[in-house]
Design a protein around this motif. Structure first.
Motif, PDB file in Angstrom:
ATOM      1  N   SER A 270       0.814  -1.222   0.000  1.00 35.31           N
ATOM      2  CA  SER A 270       0.000   0.000   0.000  1.00 35.31           C
ATOM      3  C   SER A 270       0.842   1.264   0.000  1.00 35.31           C
ATOM      4  O   SER A 270       0.334   2.364  -0.213  1.00 35.31           O
ATOM      5  CB  SER A 270      -0.949  -0.001   1.202  1.00 35.31           C
ATOM      6  OG  SER A 270      -0.234  -0.154   2.416  1.00 35.31           O
ATOM      7  N   ALA A 271       2.147   1.126   0.247  1.00 36.88           N
ATOM      8  CA  ALA A 271       3.080   2.255   0.153  1.00 36.88           C
ATOM      9  C   ALA A 271       4.435   1.693  -0.279  1.00 36.88           C
ATOM     10  O   ALA A 271       4.786   0.559   0.050  1.00 36.88           O
ATOM     11  CB  ALA A 271       3.202   2.991   1.481  1.00 36.88           C
ATOM     12  N   SER A 272       5.172   2.498  -1.016  1.00 35.19           N
ATOM     13  CA  SER A 272       6.473   2.062  -1.521  1.00 35.19           C
ATOM     14  C   SER A 272       7.598   2.668  -0.703  1.00 35.19           C
ATOM     15  O   SER A 272       7.390   3.632   0.055  1.00 35.19           O
ATOM     16  CB  SER A 272       6.635   2.482  -2.980  1.00 35.19           C
ATOM     17  OG  SER A 272       6.701   3.897  -3.084  1.00 35.19           O
ATOM     18  N   LEU A 273       8.791   2.113  -0.864  1.00 34.59           N
ATOM     19  CA  LEU A 273       9.957   2.690  -0.187  1.00 34.59           C
ATOM     20  C   LEU A 273      10.188   4.125  -0.613  1.00 34.59           C
ATOM     21  O   LEU A 273      10.565   4.972   0.215  1.00 34.59           O
ATOM     22  CB  LEU A 273      11.201   1.845  -0.500  1.00 34.59           C
ATOM     23  CG  LEU A 273      11.536   0.704   0.458  1.00 34.59           C
ATOM     24  CD1 LEU A 273      12.728  -0.088  -0.066  1.00 34.59           C
ATOM     25  CD2 LEU A 273      11.816   1.216   1.881  1.00 34.59           C
ATOM     26  N   ALA A 274       9.956   4.420  -1.871  1.00 37.38           N
ATOM     27  CA  ALA A 274      10.126   5.799  -2.350  1.00 37.38           C
ATOM     28  C   ALA A 274       9.163   6.740  -1.635  1.00 37.38           C
ATOM     29  O   ALA A 274       9.543   7.864  -1.266  1.00 37.38           O
ATOM     30  CB  ALA A 274       9.906   5.856  -3.859  1.00 37.38           C
ATOM     31  N   GLU A 275       7.924   6.284  -1.433  1.00 41.28           N
ATOM     32  CA  GLU A 275       6.947   7.115  -0.720  1.00 41.28           C
ATOM     33  C   GLU A 275       7.358   7.291   0.734  1.00 41.28           C
ATOM     34  O   GLU A 275       7.211   8.381   1.312  1.00 41.28           O
ATOM     35  CB  GLU A 275       5.566   6.479  -0.816  1.00 41.28           C
ATOM     36  CG  GLU A 275       4.952   6.558  -2.193  1.00 41.28           C
ATOM     37  CD  GLU A 275       3.622   5.827  -2.261  1.00 41.28           C
ATOM     38  OE1 GLU A 275       2.643   6.443  -2.711  1.00 41.28           O
ATOM     39  OE2 GLU A 275       3.561   4.640  -1.874  1.00 41.28           O
ATOM     40  N   TYR A 276       7.869   6.242   1.363  1.00 42.18           N
ATOM     41  CA  TYR A 276       8.363   6.330   2.731  1.00 42.18           C
ATOM     42  C   TYR A 276       9.462   7.391   2.826  1.00 42.18           C
ATOM     43  O   TYR A 276       9.465   8.235   3.724  1.00 42.18           O
ATOM     44  CB  TYR A 276       8.929   4.986   3.187  1.00 42.18           C
ATOM     45  CG  TYR A 276       7.974   4.094   3.943  1.00 42.18           C
ATOM     46  CD1 TYR A 276       8.175   3.811   5.286  1.00 42.18           C
ATOM     47  CD2 TYR A 276       6.867   3.518   3.321  1.00 42.18           C
ATOM     48  CE1 TYR A 276       7.332   2.977   5.986  1.00 42.18           C
ATOM     49  CE2 TYR A 276       6.005   2.684   4.015  1.00 42.18           C
ATOM     50  CZ  TYR A 276       6.241   2.415   5.342  1.00 42.18           C
ATOM     51  OH  TYR A 276       5.393   1.592   6.049  1.00 42.18           O
ATOM     52  N   ARG A 277      10.394   7.335   1.874  1.00 43.65           N
ATOM     53  CA  ARG A 277      11.531   8.268   1.910  1.00 43.65           C
ATOM     54  C   ARG A 277      11.063   9.703   1.698  1.00 43.65           C
ATOM     55  O   ARG A 277      11.542  10.623   2.367  1.00 43.65           O
ATOM     56  CB  ARG A 277      12.571   7.860   0.881  1.00 43.65           C
ATOM     57  CG  ARG A 277      13.278   6.535   1.217  1.00 43.65           C
ATOM     58  CD  ARG A 277      14.442   6.269   0.283  1.00 43.65           C
ATOM     59  NE  ARG A 277      15.149   5.055   0.667  1.00 43.65           N
ATOM     60  CZ  ARG A 277      15.087   3.891   0.013  1.00 43.65           C
ATOM     61  NH1 ARG A 277      14.328   3.799  -1.081  1.00 43.65           N
ATOM     62  NH2 ARG A 277      15.756   2.837   0.425  1.00 43.65           N
ATOM     63  N   ARG A 278      10.146   9.909   0.774  1.00 44.26           N
ATOM     64  CA  ARG A 278       9.619  11.262   0.561  1.00 44.26           C
ATOM     65  C   ARG A 278       8.905  11.761   1.808  1.00 44.26           C
ATOM     66  O   ARG A 278       8.995  12.950   2.165  1.00 44.26           O
ATOM     67  CB  ARG A 278       8.658  11.274  -0.623  1.00 44.26           C
ATOM     68  CG  ARG A 278       9.337  11.198  -1.983  1.00 44.26           C
ATOM     69  CD  ARG A 278       8.393  11.606  -3.096  1.00 44.26           C
ATOM     70  NE  ARG A 278       7.297  10.667  -3.252  1.00 44.26           N
ATOM     71  CZ  ARG A 278       7.335   9.604  -4.060  1.00 44.26           C
ATOM     72  NH1 ARG A 278       8.423   9.344  -4.781  1.00 44.26           N
ATOM     73  NH2 ARG A 278       6.287   8.807  -4.160  1.00 44.26           N
TER      74      ARG A 278
END
Length: 307
Positions: A94-102
């Motif tokens: 439901s969320a990506s690592l890229a979204e986590y980092r942003r």
């Protein structure tokens, strides 16, 4: 709306009261000691501290996920030997690592902006905030990875970044200086908050062991780690009593020391079952917040009686 619920879980927003508590106590302590309460500065302090807290939660999940720690816990969870409390959005997709980092970049940017504004009145805020950021980031981030080095360094990190620094920082923003009383007040509050993390380790200590994460439970084993937990609870109560004797808190603040009793009783009943450790964590957090509430109320009563 669904995305907001996902981000609330990703940031573990339910833990925000743990950061609200020391910030409010530090600000009220400064007011009780005779400094005028600066509402604007207080709100900036609170927003910055909460953003940094959420950012630290996200960073923790990113590096635990990439290190494979949460994957180990996920595997053991199916066997009933661990409980995964982070990275669920990553596992579900439901969320990506890229979204986590942003997200953590955005949250730390908000915290930095608050710090920059506060530094116009309180220049040392950036030093305190910078120290808190480094401690929160390198708790799991390389090259330091203090939580993985273990041997108490992770717990010391949490004590400083989620107890001492926010309370002393909030006091400094209001008073323009740092007093011995603020440091003394931060000791039991910081230790109580550290115990939230300490008891959290019991939920997935076997996965931590497989990932070479040297938490106290991994190093000591469950039984001795429970014994140490009882000692730390007693030390928390003792520090509150010492603060009362030294006049940091009024005498009726002694009630806050009694809040460790329910935590100790749950700890005694916790014998390896994950549900019991979840109950222990919940009780510790509730007692922690109750203790701070009692301390804040006691300071308010003393402050108003001296007006």
């Amino acid at each position: 709306m669904e995305k907001l619920r996902i981000w609330a879980r990703v940031t573990r927003a339910r833990t925000l009261p743990v950061m609200v508590a020391p910030v409010v106590l530090g600000a009220v302590l400064a007011w009780q000691e005779g400094y005028s309460f600066q509402w604007g500065l207080f709100l900036l302090t609170l927003i910055g501290a909460l953003a940094a807290h959420l950012g630290a939660n996200v960073v923790n999940d990113v590096f635990d996920f990439t290190a494979g720690t949460d994957a180990q816990a996920q595997q053991l969870q199916s066997q009933g030997e661990a409980l995964v409390t982070g990275s669920q959005a990553l596992f579900s997709g439901s969320a990506s690592l890229a979204e986590y980092r942003r997200l953590w970049v955005l949250l730390f940017a908000v915290a930095l902006l608050c710090g920059l504004i506060l530094s116009l009145w309180r220049p040392w805020v950036l030093v305190l905030a910078g120290a808190g950021f480094l401690l929160a980031f390198f708790y799991v981030a390389p090259p330091l990875r203090l939580a993985y080095i273990g041997r108490g360094l992770g717990e010391l990190d949490i004590f400083l970044s989620f107890g001492l620094l926010p309370l002393v920082g909030a006091y400094y923003v209001q008073a323009g200086n740092i007093s011995v009383s603020a440091i003394l007040a931060a000791l039991p509050v910081g230790l109580y908050t550290t115990l939230v993390l300490y008891f959290h380790h019991f939920l997935h200590w076997r996965a931590d062991r497989q990932a070479a994460k040297k938490t106290p439970v991994v190093l000591l084993g469950e039984e001795r780690a429970r014994q140490l937990g009882a000692v730390l609870l007693g030390l928390t109560a003792l520090l509150i009593i010492i603060d009362v004797l030294l006049g940091v808190f009024p005498w009726y603040s002694i009630l806050a020391a009694l809040t460790v009793i329910p935590v100790y009783l749950v700890l005694r009943r916790s014998r390896g079952e994950l549900k019991q450790y979840l109950a222990l964590m919940a009780q510790n957090m509730s007692s922690n917040l109750l203790a701070v509430l009692l301390l804040v109320l006691a300071l308010l009563v003393r402050g108003f009686t001296h007006l």
